[in-house]
Design an enzyme around this catalytic site. Sequence first.
Site, PDB file in Angstrom:
ATOM      1  N   ARG A  67       0.928 -13.935 -33.153  1.00  0.00           N
ATOM      2  CA  ARG A  67       1.392 -12.711 -32.483  1.00  0.00           C
ATOM      3  C   ARG A  67       2.722 -12.890 -31.754  1.00  0.00           C
ATOM      4  NH1 ARG A  67      -3.367 -11.963 -27.830  1.00  0.00           N
ATOM      5  NH2 ARG A  67      -1.879 -10.858 -26.560  1.00  0.00           N
ATOM      6  N   CYS A 111     -10.173  -3.167 -25.823  1.00  0.00           N
ATOM      7  CA  CYS A 111      -9.181  -3.317 -24.747  1.00  0.00           C
ATOM      8  C   CYS A 111      -7.859  -3.877 -25.255  1.00  0.00           C
ATOM      9  CB  CYS A 111      -9.736  -4.157 -23.604  1.00  0.00           C
ATOM     10  SG  CYS A 111     -10.093  -5.842 -24.086  1.00  0.00           S
ATOM     11  N   ARG A 113      -6.707  -8.651 -16.334  1.00  0.00           N
ATOM     12  CA  ARG A 113      -6.345  -9.982 -16.840  1.00  0.00           C
ATOM     13  C   ARG A 113      -6.179 -10.916 -15.641  1.00  0.00           C
ATOM     14  NH1 ARG A 113      -3.520  -6.618 -20.946  1.00  0.00           N
ATOM     15  NH2 ARG A 113      -3.933  -7.527 -22.986  1.00  0.00           N
ATOM     16  N   ARG A 140     -11.786 -10.004 -16.509  1.00  0.00           N
ATOM     17  CA  ARG A 140     -11.881 -11.054 -17.522  1.00  0.00           C
ATOM     18  C   ARG A 140     -11.616 -12.396 -16.862  1.00  0.00           C
ATOM     19  NH1 ARG A 140      -7.764 -11.026 -22.415  1.00  0.00           N
ATOM     20  NH2 ARG A 140      -6.236 -11.650 -20.863  1.00  0.00           N
ATOM     21  N   ASN A 184      -5.663  -7.612 -30.085  1.00  0.00           N
ATOM     22  CA  ASN A 184      -4.416  -8.385 -30.188  1.00  0.00           C
ATOM     23  C   ASN A 184      -4.701  -9.739 -30.834  1.00  0.00           C
ATOM     24  OD1 ASN A 184      -3.582  -6.248 -28.633  1.00  0.00           O
ATOM     25  ND2 ASN A 184      -3.597  -7.379 -26.717  1.00  0.00           N
ATOM     26  N   HIS A 193       0.822  -1.206   0.000  1.00  0.00           N
ATOM     27  CA  HIS A 193       0.000   0.000   0.000  1.00  0.00           C
ATOM     28  C   HIS A 193       0.858   1.258   0.000  1.00  0.00           C
ATOM     29  CE1 HIS A 193      -3.524  -2.491   0.999  1.00  0.00           C
ATOM     30  NE2 HIS A 193      -4.074  -1.585   0.233  1.00  0.00           N
TER      31      HIS A 193
HETATM   32  C1  PEP Z   1      -6.578  -9.087 -26.916  1.00  0.00           C
HETATM   33  O1  PEP Z   1      -6.497 -10.207 -27.420  1.00  0.00           O
HETATM   34  O2  PEP Z   1      -6.636  -8.035 -27.572  1.00  0.00           O
HETATM   35  C2  PEP Z   1      -6.614  -8.932 -25.451  1.00  0.00           C
HETATM   36  C3  PEP Z   1      -6.887  -7.785 -24.879  1.00  0.00           C
HETATM   37  O3  PEP Z   1      -6.311 -10.018 -24.701  1.00  0.00           O
HETATM   38  P1  PEP Z   1      -4.836 -10.619 -24.483  1.00  0.00           P
HETATM   39  O4  PEP Z   1      -3.863  -9.658 -25.065  1.00  0.00           O
HETATM   40  O5  PEP Z   1      -4.693 -10.803 -23.025  1.00  0.00           O
HETATM   41  O6  PEP Z   1      -4.935 -11.905 -25.227  1.00  0.00           O
HETATM   42 MG    MG Z   2      -6.885 -11.969 -26.256  1.00  0.00          MG
END
Ligand code: PEP
Ligand code: MG
Length: 536
Positions: free
Chosen positions: A460, A497, A292, A328, A449, A187
């Site tokens: 990726r 996101c 996450r 999530r 992503n 904290h």
């Molecule tokens: C995405 O896939 O854009 C996402 C936000 O999730 P992560 O990057 O955790 O797969």
């Molecule tokens: Mg994702």
Amino acid sequence: MVEYQGKAAFGGIAIGKIVEMGKKEAVVRRWHIEDPVQEVERFHRAKETAAGQLQELYEKAQREVGAASAAIFEVHQMMLEDLDYIDSVVNIIETQEVNAEYAVSMTGDNFAEIFAAMDDAYMQARSADVKDISARIVRILAGKDTAEKSDEAGILVADDLAPSETVQLDKTKVYAFVTRFGSTNSHTAILARTMNIPALVMTPVPEGTAGKTAIADGFAGKLIVEPDEKTLEFYRARQQEEIEKRRLLAELKGKPTVTKSGRSVKLYANIGGVGDIGAALQNDAEGIGLFRSEFLYLQSDTYPTEEEQQKVYRQVAEMMAGKKVIIRTLDIGADKQIGYFNLDREENPAMGYRAIRICLTREEVFRTQLRALYRASAYGSISVMIPMITSLWEIRKVKEIVAKVQQELAEQGITCGNVELGVMIETPAAVMIADELAQEVDFFSIGTNDLTQYTLAIDRQNEKLNPFFDAHHPAVLRMIEMTVKSAHKAGIWVGICGELGADTELTETFVRMGVDELSVSPALLLPVKEKIIGCE
Ligand code: PEP
Ligand code: MG
């Protein structure tokens, strides 16, 4: 010139003299007492005084650093009433016939050791808290009301700082915090971020540096003691740049995230854990758009229990003080492998057994997380978001499981908040059936992503494919637009996101498409805000 490498807890550059915070831990003497009943009463009276002081501190912190950060003093008040803690003190007084100061100090040390040995980073950080409340009671028993404080201005170096010490410091005199111990999850680190003061933890500065000139680099996490003139010059220039950058961006704080034509876009933060909340708030996050949750699982050697998870989700909800927190559900598999899940090796893991596919086939794991999430929802504004959806039946099945969990909790007399349920749109399949998915949920959040990876068929993780990768590929942008249209047609909101949400070259495009929310990493909140405000 000597450099000490620590861990960055909050960015910024500070230059000044080192002020060593005199901990001067009072040596707690042990002596025999004749009347344990009276001694126990003495302890209870000191405990009451401590509770009063903590209430005052809570109110001061609420005024100065906001409700979310002040919550730590509520945690202290709760710790003070913890029955195990009280029983331990009373037991030492009664069985050993010793003074209350000694019993409190022993109990504090024992509990601090137990917390420090726990696997959970949040619980480890509570070690400093229990020591803090014990030291407070000992001070009261000894007739001293306040902790030692330094009035000198400079870079504050200490072994560790208790949250109560941190909040009592005169902000104008602390250029940076540097602690030898402590964690970025504590904290104190959170308070440092909220106070906008560069902070370093786990920095091995030796004793005896007090009074020396130093540079605290909160970006690189290092303390440079007695820098040479060239280094000083370099850092003075960096400091000026930072001041200017922050000044410009800070002017945006508190301003509504509204375009020139009056369209408001919600600007939320992506976080991986409780430790990121300070930065999110510091940068004016209006909510958390993506927590996450799999990081909780990744940091653990075994399945985190319902209780452990609930505590974390609750803490995030409480710290965000009623602002939206979108959590999530577990998204492991592919690049995020966890040993104790014993997942088989796959030929094509990105297209394999991951995220919701695991949750729907290992229902117990999923139910534990959902129970924790719905229980925590009573403490703030929690929304639940499901990753990697490709088919309607998946979300319908999720809703069935959620309904069962809610019923079970109701039968156990556990109250839950109103939880919005949403899905991530991160597969082309989800985009194509977005109109139907929108009938099932309260919101969409586009995970660009993965959506980019699956749309362009570009792994990726594979840097060899960089020449083929185009973050602004029209196929991806059209998918985003299609999703926004489907969502709005069904009357639900839609955000982004994935990393593309923070790409300021596209902010205007997203605003034009009608995206309702952007969730980005905390450090990018203000630059994105600047861009939104500049949009027509
Ligand atoms: C995405 O896939 O854009 C996402 C936000 O999730 P992560 O990057 O955790 O797969
Ligand atoms: Mg994702």
